[in-house]
Scaffold this motif. Structure first.
Motif, PDB file in Angstrom:
ATOM      1  N   VAL A  16       0.762  -1.140  -0.138  1.00 39.93           N
ATOM      2  CA  VAL A  16      -0.073  -0.082  -0.013  1.00 39.93           C
ATOM      3  C   VAL A  16       0.736   1.330   0.054  1.00 39.93           C
ATOM      4  O   VAL A  16       0.704   2.107  -0.610  1.00 39.93           O
ATOM      5  CB  VAL A  16      -1.058  -0.064   1.182  1.00 39.93           C
ATOM      6  N   LEU A  17       1.875   1.322   0.794  1.00 41.50           N
ATOM      7  CA  LEU A  17       2.815   2.507   0.851  1.00 41.50           C
ATOM      8  C   LEU A  17       3.568   2.430  -0.506  1.00 41.50           C
ATOM      9  O   LEU A  17       3.689   3.716  -1.065  1.00 41.50           O
ATOM     10  CB  LEU A  17       3.630   2.218   1.966  1.00 41.50           C
ATOM     11  N   ALA A  18       3.854   1.574  -1.252  1.00 40.02           N
ATOM     12  CA  ALA A  18       4.699   1.547  -2.327  1.00 40.02           C
ATOM     13  C   ALA A  18       3.667   2.098  -3.550  1.00 40.02           C
ATOM     14  O   ALA A  18       3.996   2.898  -4.458  1.00 40.02           O
ATOM     15  CB  ALA A  18       4.875   0.038  -2.771  1.00 40.02           C
ATOM     16  N   GLU A  19       2.330   1.831  -3.482  1.00 42.18           N
ATOM     17  CA  GLU A  19       1.261   2.281  -4.269  1.00 42.18           C
ATOM     18  C   GLU A  19       1.062   3.923  -3.886  1.00 42.18           C
ATOM     19  O   GLU A  19       0.840   4.693  -5.049  1.00 42.18           O
ATOM     20  CB  GLU A  19       0.182   1.568  -4.115  1.00 42.18           C
ATOM     21  N   GLU A  20       1.097   4.315  -2.816  1.00 40.47           N
ATOM     22  CA  GLU A  20       0.899   5.737  -2.479  1.00 40.47           C
ATOM     23  C   GLU A  20       1.835   6.539  -2.331  1.00 40.47           C
ATOM     24  O   GLU A  20       1.924   7.977  -2.665  1.00 40.47           O
ATOM     25  CB  GLU A  20       0.023   5.950  -1.052  1.00 40.47           C
ATOM     26  N   LEU A  21       3.025   5.999  -2.000  1.00 36.24           N
ATOM     27  CA  LEU A  21       4.458   6.736  -1.808  1.00 36.24           C
ATOM     28  C   LEU A  21       4.090   7.850  -0.869  1.00 36.24           C
ATOM     29  O   LEU A  21       4.713   9.287  -0.944  1.00 36.24           O
ATOM     30  CB  LEU A  21       5.083   7.231  -2.974  1.00 36.24           C
ATOM     31  N   HIS A  22       3.125   7.680   0.275  1.00 37.91           N
ATOM     32  CA  HIS A  22       2.831   8.880   1.016  1.00 37.91           C
ATOM     33  C   HIS A  22       2.170   8.144   2.301  1.00 37.91           C
ATOM     34  O   HIS A  22       1.363   7.375   2.345  1.00 37.91           O
ATOM     35  CB  HIS A  22       1.856  10.008   0.617  1.00 37.91           C
ATOM     36  N   PHE A  23       3.054   8.469   3.543  1.00 39.13           N
ATOM     37  CA  PHE A  23       2.838   7.612   4.813  1.00 39.13           C
ATOM     38  C   PHE A  23       1.296   7.966   5.098  1.00 39.13           C
ATOM     39  O   PHE A  23       0.435   7.154   5.709  1.00 39.13           O
ATOM     40  CB  PHE A  23       3.719   8.011   5.923  1.00 39.13           C
ATOM     41  N   ARG A  25      -1.270   8.995   3.387  1.00 40.77           N
ATOM     42  CA  ARG A  25      -2.493   8.030   2.417  1.00 40.77           C
ATOM     43  C   ARG A  25      -2.496   6.827   2.804  1.00 40.77           C
ATOM     44  O   ARG A  25      -3.480   6.057   2.820  1.00 40.77           O
ATOM     45  CB  ARG A  25      -2.164   8.855   0.892  1.00 40.77           C
ATOM     46  N   ALA A  26      -1.171   6.344   2.876  1.00 43.54           N
ATOM     47  CA  ALA A  26      -1.269   4.656   2.915  1.00 43.54           C
ATOM     48  C   ALA A  26      -1.974   4.631   4.277  1.00 43.54           C
ATOM     49  O   ALA A  26      -2.552   3.462   4.541  1.00 43.54           O
ATOM     50  CB  ALA A  26       0.065   4.333   3.024  1.00 43.54           C
ATOM     51  N   ALA A  27      -1.477   5.112   5.504  1.00 44.80           N
ATOM     52  CA  ALA A  27      -2.201   4.778   6.663  1.00 44.80           C
ATOM     53  C   ALA A  27      -3.542   4.901   6.598  1.00 44.80           C
ATOM     54  O   ALA A  27      -4.444   4.276   7.283  1.00 44.80           O
ATOM     55  CB  ALA A  27      -1.493   5.594   7.841  1.00 44.80           C
ATOM     56  N   ALA A  28      -4.229   6.086   5.981  1.00 44.96           N
ATOM     57  CA  ALA A  28      -5.897   6.215   5.798  1.00 44.96           C
ATOM     58  C   ALA A  28      -6.203   4.885   5.006  1.00 44.96           C
ATOM     59  O   ALA A  28      -7.457   4.331   5.373  1.00 44.96           O
ATOM     60  CB  ALA A  28      -5.916   7.477   5.032  1.00 44.96           C
ATOM     61  N   ARG A  29      -5.538   4.401   3.967  1.00 43.74           N
ATOM     62  CA  ARG A  29      -5.938   3.374   3.242  1.00 43.74           C
ATOM     63  C   ARG A  29      -6.217   2.098   4.033  1.00 43.74           C
ATOM     64  O   ARG A  29      -6.918   1.192   4.029  1.00 43.74           O
ATOM     65  CB  ARG A  29      -5.236   3.072   1.999  1.00 43.74           C
ATOM     66  N   LEU A  30      -5.257   2.002   5.010  1.00 48.64           N
ATOM     67  CA  LEU A  30      -5.004   0.783   5.896  1.00 48.64           C
ATOM     68  C   LEU A  30      -5.920   0.766   7.003  1.00 48.64           C
ATOM     69  O   LEU A  30      -6.266  -0.114   7.765  1.00 48.64           O
ATOM     70  CB  LEU A  30      -3.526   0.373   6.370  1.00 48.64           C
ATOM     71  N   GLY A  31      -6.325   2.053   7.390  1.00 47.82           N
ATOM     72  CA  GLY A  31      -7.367   2.300   8.476  1.00 47.82           C
ATOM     73  C   GLY A  31      -6.557   2.369   9.911  1.00 47.82           C
ATOM     74  O   GLY A  31      -7.086   1.802  11.003  1.00 47.82           O
ATOM     75  N   ILE A  32      -5.246   2.755   9.609  1.00 50.91           N
ATOM     76  CA  ILE A  32      -4.552   2.610  10.796  1.00 50.91           C
ATOM     77  C   ILE A  32      -3.885   4.007  10.910  1.00 50.91           C
ATOM     78  O   ILE A  32      -3.874   4.955  10.138  1.00 50.91           O
ATOM     79  CB  ILE A  32      -3.566   1.695  10.941  1.00 50.91           C
ATOM     80  N   ALA A  33      -3.172   4.547  12.214  1.00 52.69           N
ATOM     81  CA  ALA A  33      -2.472   5.707  12.415  1.00 52.69           C
ATOM     82  C   ALA A  33      -1.069   5.507  11.755  1.00 52.69           C
ATOM     83  O   ALA A  33      -0.542   4.563  11.439  1.00 52.69           O
ATOM     84  CB  ALA A  33      -2.251   6.181  13.575  1.00 52.69           C
ATOM     85  N   GLN A  34      -0.566   6.636  11.457  1.00 55.04           N
ATOM     86  CA  GLN A  34       0.907   6.648  10.693  1.00 55.04           C
ATOM     87  C   GLN A  34       1.773   5.990  11.641  1.00 55.04           C
ATOM     88  O   GLN A  34       2.632   5.315  11.013  1.00 55.04           O
ATOM     89  CB  GLN A  34       1.158   7.874  10.190  1.00 55.04           C
ATOM     90  N   PRO A  35       1.931   6.189  12.961  1.00 55.75           N
ATOM     91  CA  PRO A  35       3.126   5.532  13.556  1.00 55.75           C
ATOM     92  C   PRO A  35       3.207   3.927  13.404  1.00 55.75           C
ATOM     93  O   PRO A  35       4.102   3.342  13.313  1.00 55.75           O
ATOM     94  CB  PRO A  35       2.812   6.005  15.130  1.00 55.75           C
ATOM     95  N   PRO A  36       1.821   3.283  13.618  1.00 54.24           N
ATOM     96  CA  PRO A  36       1.894   1.707  13.557  1.00 54.24           C
ATOM     97  C   PRO A  36       2.399   1.402  11.907  1.00 54.24           C
ATOM     98  O   PRO A  36       3.021   0.327  11.678  1.00 54.24           O
ATOM     99  CB  PRO A  36       0.285   1.175  13.527  1.00 54.24           C
TER     100      PRO A  36
END
Length: 299
Positions: A16-23, A25-36
């Protein structure tokens, strides 16, 4: 050197991070906070031993190691998704493999329609169809060698308590005669008129219920058949009758066997009938068994 295992949760976060290249946006897609998310990526990089992303202010890019890992990560996740979908399909009775034993004569009656109905409802199910007589079918069911049996004359209640049986149809008997037999011109033959005739029958060992039903029919008019020849398949029985070795009594569907020199005639009395049943193990967890029983009910 042992290969490190890569948890699927970390691979998912990585792709997901490889597709978004943005922590963010990737965290939002995964439904988690950025630190995890950052922690998941850090753990994965520790296992790989190299950075997977190049981090710069306002910019995230895949590293050479990350570019190398990405196709494999996607394949692993896709394989898991396919496996989960296949498992759900099998678990719900929409896919899988069903082993069906059947008596050869049922190919002339219920088997084609039943298989057609089942195929239309469950096209993803693999059917393994095995021709066998009644006794081997019962043994195969007990030994978990088949899942379903389609047989004639199931055993009496209590003799196979581990198995369930459901009647599919009953049918009368017909006389099988050489076409030049004196009784062949008649439309209906009295069973008693066969009392002095030699008989060709299936051996009792392969289908005791059907064998007993035929001898019961003869016994109802006062005689026991004089059996001069046995044959395991009805087509062979009919061929031997056509060759003049004797006569026979057979389920009415056997009339669909077209052999030169053989005549099939209705019999009187016509009250004794043969039973065709579907059989299964009562404790079988395979959901496809229930699906086939539903198809039987739709027939």
């Amino acid at each position: 050197m042992d290969r490190p295992e890569l948890p699927l949760l970390q691979l998912h976060a990585f792709t997901v991070l490889a597709e978004e290249l943005h922590f963010g946006r990737a965290a939002a897609r995964l439904g988690i906070a950025q630190p995890p998310l950052s922690q998941q990526i850090a753990r994965l990089e520790a296992k790989v031993g190299h950075p997977l992303f190049v981090r710069a202010p306002g910019r995230v890019a895949l590293s050479p190691a990350g570019r190398e890992l990405l196709p494999s990560a996607r394949r692993a996740l896709a394989g898991l998704a396919d496996g989960l979908a296949a498992a759900r399909a099998v678990g719900s009775g929409q896919a899988g493999r069903l082993r069906i034993g059947f008596s050869a004569s049922l190919a002339l009656t219920v088997l084609p329609g039943l298989l057609r109905t089942f195929r239309e409802r469950f096209p993803a199910v693999e059917l393994d169809i095995r021709e066998m007589t009644t006794v081997p079918q019962l043994a195969a069911l007990h030994e978990d060698a088949v899942d379903i049996g389609l047989l004639r004359e199931p055993p009496p209640a209590g003799e196979a308590a581990a198995l369930g049986f459901r009647t599919v149809l009953t049918e009368p008997f017909v006389a099988v005669l050489p076409s030049d037999h004196p009784l062949a011109p008649r439309r209906t033959v009295e069973v008693g008129a066969l009392a002095q005739e030699p008989f060709v029958l299936l051996p009792r060992a392969v289908g005791p219920g059907l064998y007993d039903r035929i001898t019961e029919l003869c016994g109802s008019v006062g005689f026991a058949p004089r059996i001069v020849q046995h044959a395991v398949e009805w087509q062979t029985v009919c061929a031997l009758v056509g060759a003049g070795l004797g006569v026979s009594l057979a389920p009415a569907s056997i009339r669909r066997i077209r052999l030169r020199g053989v005549a099939f005639r209705a019999v009187e009395p016509g009250t004794v009938r043969t039973r065709v049943a579907v059989a299964w193990r009562r404790d079988d967890p395979n959901p496809l068994v229930a699906r086939l029983l539903e198809a039987v009910g739709a027939e």
